[in-house]
Design an enzyme around this catalytic site. Sequence first.
Site, short mmCIF file in Angstrom:
data_model
loop_
_atom_site.label_atom_id
_atom_site.label_comp_id
_atom_site.label_asym_id
_atom_site.label_seq_id
_atom_site.Cartn_x
_atom_site.Cartn_y
_atom_site.Cartn_z
N ARG A 67 10.35 -17.12 -9.77
CA ARG A 67 11.04 -16.04 -9.04
C ARG A 67 10.10 -14.86 -8.80
O ARG A 67 10.15 -14.22 -7.75
CB ARG A 67 12.32 -15.65 -9.77
N THR A 127 14.76 -12.22 -2.58
CA THR A 127 15.37 -13.13 -1.60
C THR A 127 15.18 -12.63 -0.17
O THR A 127 14.91 -13.41 0.73
CB THR A 127 16.87 -13.29 -1.90
N ARG A 177 7.31 -14.93 -0.44
CA ARG A 177 8.21 -14.48 0.62
C ARG A 177 7.65 -13.29 1.38
O ARG A 177 7.84 -13.17 2.59
CB ARG A 177 9.58 -14.16 0.04
N GLU A 216 21.06 -27.76 -11.01
CA GLU A 216 20.44 -28.11 -9.72
C GLU A 216 19.54 -29.34 -9.85
O GLU A 216 19.52 -30.19 -8.95
CB GLU A 216 19.69 -26.90 -9.17
N HIS A 236 14.06 -21.91 -1.94
CA HIS A 236 15.14 -21.63 -2.87
C HIS A 236 14.57 -21.85 -4.27
O HIS A 236 13.76 -22.76 -4.48
CB HIS A 236 16.32 -22.60 -2.67
#
Length: 138
Positions: free
Chosen positions: A86, A92, A103, A127, A116
Amino acid sequence: MKERTFIILKPDCLEKRLAGKVLDRFQSAGLDIVACKAAKLGEEKLREHYAHIFGKPYYQPLVDFMMRRSVIMCVLEGEDAVLKVRALLGPTDSTAAPKGTIRGDYGLNTRENIAHASDSPESAEIEIERFFLPEEIF
């Protein structure tokens, strides 16, 4: 603490031919790829994955985007894998992500944001089970 996390390299990542660069960042940070496969995700699997935002105005555009083309899904393993991934990705919203994060360097917005990533070890476990069979993880 050594743990596993889950990522999806989204359609925009593959369209921009960035999968190798993104995976290299994770590996360079000490994470191992213990499972990896390409897939074209269907609406049923995406409905399950994004159930927490079902009914929101951005749900269907996100599902349509994720079905635009194939994706690459990986299980990464290493020390504090969830937090490390992360941090490498950045926020995000790619427009708020600092340069030097994945990102911040490659994403466009909150939907087309390259990848993701699981937000907790508990989410990662769910997940990983959703997208991988036990025998696909090494």
